[in-house]
Design an enzyme around this catalytic site. Sequence first.
Site, PDB file in Angstrom:
ATOM      1  N   GLY A 691       0.833  -1.198   0.000  1.00 24.07           N
ATOM      2  CA  GLY A 691       0.000   0.000   0.000  1.00 24.07           C
ATOM      3  C   GLY A 691       0.868   1.249   0.000  1.00 24.07           C
ATOM      4  O   GLY A 691       1.212   1.756  -1.042  1.00 24.07           O
ATOM      5  N   SER A 788       4.916  -5.268  -3.380  1.00 23.85           N
ATOM      6  CA  SER A 788       4.676  -3.832  -3.413  1.00 23.85           C
ATOM      7  C   SER A 788       5.344  -3.143  -2.209  1.00 23.85           C
ATOM      8  O   SER A 788       6.528  -3.346  -1.969  1.00 23.85           O
ATOM      9  CB  SER A 788       3.170  -3.563  -3.485  1.00 23.85           C
ATOM     10  OG  SER A 788       2.903  -2.222  -3.818  1.00 23.85           O
ATOM     11  N   TYR A 789       4.573  -2.386  -1.428  1.00 19.91           N
ATOM     12  CA  TYR A 789       5.176  -1.682  -0.289  1.00 19.91           C
ATOM     13  C   TYR A 789       5.583  -2.648   0.822  1.00 19.91           C
ATOM     14  O   TYR A 789       6.276  -2.257   1.761  1.00 19.91           O
ATOM     15  CB  TYR A 789       4.224  -0.619   0.255  1.00 19.91           C
ATOM     16  CG  TYR A 789       4.941   0.385   1.141  1.00 19.91           C
ATOM     17  CD1 TYR A 789       5.785   1.348   0.585  1.00 19.91           C
ATOM     18  CD2 TYR A 789       4.812   0.349   2.517  1.00 19.91           C
ATOM     19  CE1 TYR A 789       6.471   2.250   1.388  1.00 19.91           C
ATOM     20  CE2 TYR A 789       5.488   1.255   3.329  1.00 19.91           C
ATOM     21  CZ  TYR A 789       6.321   2.197   2.754  1.00 19.91           C
ATOM     22  OH  TYR A 789       7.010   3.089   3.550  1.00 19.91           O
TER      23      TYR A 789
END
Length: 1277
Positions: A691, A788-789
């Site tokens: 995120g 991702s994050y």
Amino acid sequence: MESTPCFLLVVLLAVSCSVVQNEAAGKRQGEALGHLYKAKYSKGNLSVDNSLFQAIQHVDASRFHDQEGLKEKDRIESLPGQPKVEFSQYGGYVTVDESAGRALYYYFAEAQHSKESLPLLLWLNGAANVLFLETPAGVGFSYSNTTSDYKKSGDKTTAEDNYVFLVNWLERFPEYKDRDFYISGESYAGHYVPQLAHTILYHNNKAKKTIVNLKGILNLDHSEYTAMAKHFIKIDTPANVLFLETPAGVGFSYSNTTSDYKKSGDKTTAEDNYVFLVNWLERFPEYKDRDFYISGESYAGHYVPQLAHTILYHNNKAKKTIVNLKGILIGNAVINDETDSIGMYSYFGNHALISDEMVQKILKSCDFSANATSQSDECNQAAEAAGKDTSYINIYNIYGPLCLREGTTANPKKPSLVDFDPCSDYYVYAYLNRPDVQEAMHANVTKLTHDWEPCSDVISNWSDSPSTIIPLLQEFMANGLRVWLFSGDTDGRVPFTSTQYSINKMKLQVKTEWHPWYVKGEVGGYTQVYKGDLTFATVRGAGHQVPSYQPLRALSLIPCLLLVFIATLSRSVAQNHGIKNQGEALDNLYKAKFSRDSRIDTGPFEVLDTNQFEAMNMLLDESEVHPRQKGSKEKDRIKMLPGQPRVNFSQYGGYVTVNESAGSALYYYFVEADQHSKESALPLLLWLNGGPGCSSLAYGAMEELGPFRVHSNGKTLYRNKYSWNKVANVLFLESPAGVGFSYSNATSDFTYTSGDRETASQNYMFLVNWLERFPEYKDRDFYIAGESYAGHYVPQLAHNILHHNKKAKRSVVNLKGIMIGNSVINDHTDMQGMYDFFGTHAITSNENFRKIQHYCNFSSAGGLYKECQEAMDKADTDVSVIDIYNIYGPSCFNSNLTSKPKKTSPMNFDPCSDSYVLAYLNRPDVQEAMHANVTKLAYDWQPCGGFNWVDSASTVLPLLKEFMANGLRVWVFSGDTDGRVPVTSSQYSINEMNLPVKTQWHPWFSNQEVGGYVQVYKGDLTFATVRGAGHMVPSIQPVRALSLISPFEVLDTNQFEAMNMLLDESEVHPRQKGSKEKDRIKMLPGQPRVNFSQYGSALYYYFVEADQHSKESALPLLLWLNGGPGCSSLAYGAMEELGPFRVHSNGKTLYRNKYSWNKVANVLFLESPAGVGFSYSNATSDFTYTSGDRETASQNYMFLVNWLERFPEYKDRDFYIAGESYAGHYVPQLAHNILHHNKKAKRSVVNLKGIMVGGYVQVYKGDLTFATLPKQLDTMP
């Protein structure tokens, strides 16, 4: 309704591959081009003339013939097996040299006849004049003085007013009265446009004259008013298309003078094509004055311009229009040797098909200029290595499947124009070689001595091939011809980069800036127009043969190129209905971090000493550990989720408190491994999504690697048969507090305290408490993975674990490694890699890409400056119209739930899945079953939460180095079609670490195809790509994702056992008595007499004992394996290589191979794994998620032990394993299994003596021998 390309006459030269021979029908066109390039760049090559092309200045008039009456003879009534059609088709020969007996074969399909047919749309020259209208009255500045008019507004009054406006406007601008007129629009103009057109037609007919010169309506996508729309646009009205097999020797085209085949080249091809065309127009005189275009692909990048040049020359010479040429269209076209080659190797590197190091070697050491007569050894070695890396995929469609089952089928497969069958060449070959088909097509009238082939086997030499055709393109532009260059952007052989580099050579000025073009509301590709009327367009997701791989986009391409102003129409906006997703969360964080007034702490997540750690509250507060978790586990057990299918594993869900004083608790969902493997001590894997602020339940569990996916009705679930709980016990965590069902009673947690440090602390506290609840996993090998994050979350949690393990002087958590995918690692290389990916994947223009490279310095402090920001904004606009997280994937246009579930497949990810998951997880019965939302949150569950993120380290590279220094395994993987945190970003970040390479770049395999590429660095960091996968790798490529995770988690002996890699003793069948005699082969059909025994028998084997005279001399036993993966040792090893027989060309009889290896050994051939050749499995899953190196090694070992029970006389015989190609995996892996089991049994179960994977010979210390294969067997020392 899509726009349809409507050339009135198009000569398509795309199928005219002709240069070389190749036995595999599926790779003809590609191999032909590859061999020509090798010839042109070969050392000291003088055989191919690469000088500039010039038209044949004199063509003998005797080559032009009267064609009267021949057209009707060529009419094809119907092709065998053909469905009914509404167009005429023709086929036949046109003689191009009577004295030589040379004739070219053509096939011609006319367009369907209709008053409103689209061909006129495509014959507009020049740019369009665009008129915008605010309608009806009351919209914008349009008005009515009668206010009641606003209450009467509707389709009818709007159509009437629009017509009156138009007629009056044309009186005001009379110069446009006779101009071709088109109407375009979007959204509800799907009503306005056809209604106005209908009104125009009505009044034209009523007046019996053309009041408005209406020619068509453009890009109508609205689903309503379909009947009226079809009145104007016939999407089934194709062009009049002429297909030509050229030169003589290709397909059905022939010459009675065989020496012609040795003289083939660009010049003779152009001359013959021109003679054909002039004669053909005599046969079809109605097309003489018709606008004429030439189109083609690949090496037709030579044929098309050379024919066009010849036409221009003879038109000028005759001072009349012999052929009414208007333009050319060439796709993925060979244009300029130097830039074609540089562009190809650059594409390989940019698309992670070869390593960065290899690209640099090639570009540095190779001279691709026209003046080069030879290449250095360094260049040749690098090019050979690059060729090897790319040889396992279809380089003409880099993400496409391979043809693994050659030949035709007894019953037709279910056809699909959208999913091109990679085995199509075999079907076409079989069809066109049928006598009834040839008769119907008026083909093969001379009864050729060879089969029809897609590429010529009779053309033995190519005499001339200019190094560039750029001067011809410049000539056409100067003569007012339209030049269109298009590129399928997943072709690696003549990629869009080659075309861009070639256009750059021309130094043209941009007329219309780079922008997307659309079909069915999705981006079909991008286009840019240059002054002089040259248009370049990409076709998104298309390979070398664009109409094969993207037929709808290919059909819709041409009007976008002709009428640039319509390119921005018909855009439907992908929907998310306010759902914040993982992509938006990451975008927002990056914007905040790189803004000039950013307040986010980007200091490194340091390897802190104890005092600092305590000072920052990063040490675990012991009061937060709750050892009395007894009973909680059973309370968390999920009996069954609503709408769930039956499963054979346990699942749990619930809360773990991480801060009692703040009332903070994190929600988890846990799925144990499948029952059959649960007890085998499979590892524990924690999955985190990024995120920041996005849910691992939403994405990881419900859309990626979890056991279920949500149906489109939002009510029921279906199995994900590629779930990672087949190889691990998987734990999903919603983190930090405020994400999903996780919560905190201290609202400040969601505002100013959320960030990397707080998240790492909460995650660690959760984990320690969770292990108290599930104590059986305390000593289990533990891995952390995410995407991702989570490239921050995962290393930061791992760092916490290491710190506390060291502080406690014991393994509080038995951490073994981490795995992060398409992960945020290092800010400046992440950003640079992203924009480089945009520029090298045809998403933003070359010009804009160069601006970013020139003006942007992502490593500088203080934010980004104006010129950089403007270029970035332009790139972001270009990207905004596609799913940047899966650049070739579809968008979601209707996120509404369906009453009945759509047809589902884990292999075809539904882009609207977010909406289904949102609906499902907000159902009260689901929440109750999952033990979720127990505090009755004041808001709906959402996949991503809104946070004020206060700290985000600019890099986590120091943490990765720490893990390597502490013996942890580090895997970084990248789906290579993700544009947000792309493969380039990961590569640049790894390069920052300056690690030496341990294992060179090479492909890895899944289901007999390349799953991606991998490189291992010293210190145990592995970088792997996943071919054809986007940001959420397990969603887009579930099989490859599962194949990828398996080797990561399963390495040591215990894990080896857990993955069924140790022999299950129940699989050994010692009672093999009698089986040997049942397997004896008395004689093969058509076999000559032999003096040895042979046997054959669910892995299939074929065994030939040594020749009778040497059989009793205890010759060794040799097992031969072929590679692939997935190829037969019976087909290749036994029947084509080292076996005792070869097959005659009649396919019925055999002849002896006097160099068979059974002269020196007893040779055993094995078809492995199950599914190869005659080998089989009744469990079809064996061909899906369990096929791979480990399964093959296990099957091979089980086969061997059982086979030795059947042939006990070979138990003590010296045993060797040999093979070639991908058996470079099979052979060592089987040998490793044998050694392992010999050690475990403390005896020689199998008497292995050595392996051979493959001549002058070199021997190394340690008994490793390297040999090159000599040309003749009898020259071997």
